[in-house]
Design an enzyme around this catalytic site. Structure first.
Site, PDB file in Angstrom:
ATOM      1  N   ARG A  35       0.687  -1.074   0.010  1.00 52.44           N
ATOM      2  CA  ARG A  35      -0.018  -0.001   0.067  1.00 52.44           C
ATOM      3  C   ARG A  35       0.915   1.227  -0.333  1.00 52.44           C
ATOM      4  O   ARG A  35       0.659   2.350  -0.770  1.00 52.44           O
ATOM      5  CB  ARG A  35      -1.059   0.128   1.117  1.00 52.44           C
ATOM      6  N   HIS A  38       2.474   1.495  -3.599  1.00 50.98           N
ATOM      7  CA  HIS A  38       1.525   2.061  -4.480  1.00 50.98           C
ATOM      8  C   HIS A  38       1.056   3.372  -4.031  1.00 50.98           C
ATOM      9  O   HIS A  38       1.002   4.118  -5.162  1.00 50.98           O
ATOM     10  CB  HIS A  38       0.079   1.135  -4.038  1.00 50.98           C
TER      11      HIS A  38
END
Length: 194
Positions: A35, A38
């Protein structure tokens, strides 16, 4: 409640995993690393982040049980989805030897007490102040960004022995700090996987 993932996000994670092998990470560490990578489109975070799976397991359980989430700035709060946060920066004032961010951390601690998850993505002085308090955090996501104090404050966090997510470099910021917390929010609980 399952989160609906947009096709663009699905494709983005597919491409991320094609370029970065995260399969060796334990489940919650993998979720946080992916995450954060990203959110910044920066593969270097995979080697820069410092986490502990045991700390993440405890934080995940506390978060889903309703532990309060405290953030240092509204930009971190804006990036955290599906959860209310506490941010006292608007109420804080600076003074001799005390930044506004540090004062906000004091005010937040007075409000929530021990057992919160703290997400600091902007101000190294906020992280430094948290380390001075006896806050007994469930987890500190300490990812402030910058060339002055960021590396040192994150090193102090790791040396404190508190349960933490941090990184070694100057990198960080509101988006990656929020992403680390969102990874724990989005990761299913045992009840959701049944």
């Amino acid at each position: 409640m399952n989160r609906i993932v947009h096709p663009i996000e699905q494709e983005s994670f597919r491409r991320l995993r094609a370029r970065l092998d995260t399969s060796h990470f334990p489940p919650l560490t993998r979720a946080v690393v992916e995450r954060v990578v990203h959110s910044a489109a920066d593969l270097e975070y995979a080697a820069d982040l410092v986490t502990d799976e045991g700390d993440l397991v405890k934080a995940h359980a506390a978060l889903h049980a309703g532990a309060p989430v405290v953030v240092d700035v509204e930009m971190v709060a804006a990036g955290i989805t599906r959860r209310e946060t506490v941010c006292r920066l608007r109420d804080a004032e600076s003074g001799p030897g005390l930044t506004r961010s540090a004062h906000a951390i004091r005010l937040a601690y007075e409000q929530v007490g021990p057992g919160a998850l703290w997400v600091i993505g902007n101000a190294p002085t906020a992280l430094e102040e948290l380390l001075r308090l006896d806050a007994s955090p469930v987890l500190v996501i300490g990812l402030p960004v910058g060339f002055v104090g960021a590396v040192e404050s994150k090193a102090a966090l790791r040396e404190s022995g508190l349960p933490a997510v941090s990184n070694v470099s100057e990198k960080g910021g509101s988006a990656v700090a929020a992403a680390a917390l969102n990874a724990l929010l989005y990761h299913p609980t045992s009840e959701e996987t049944l």
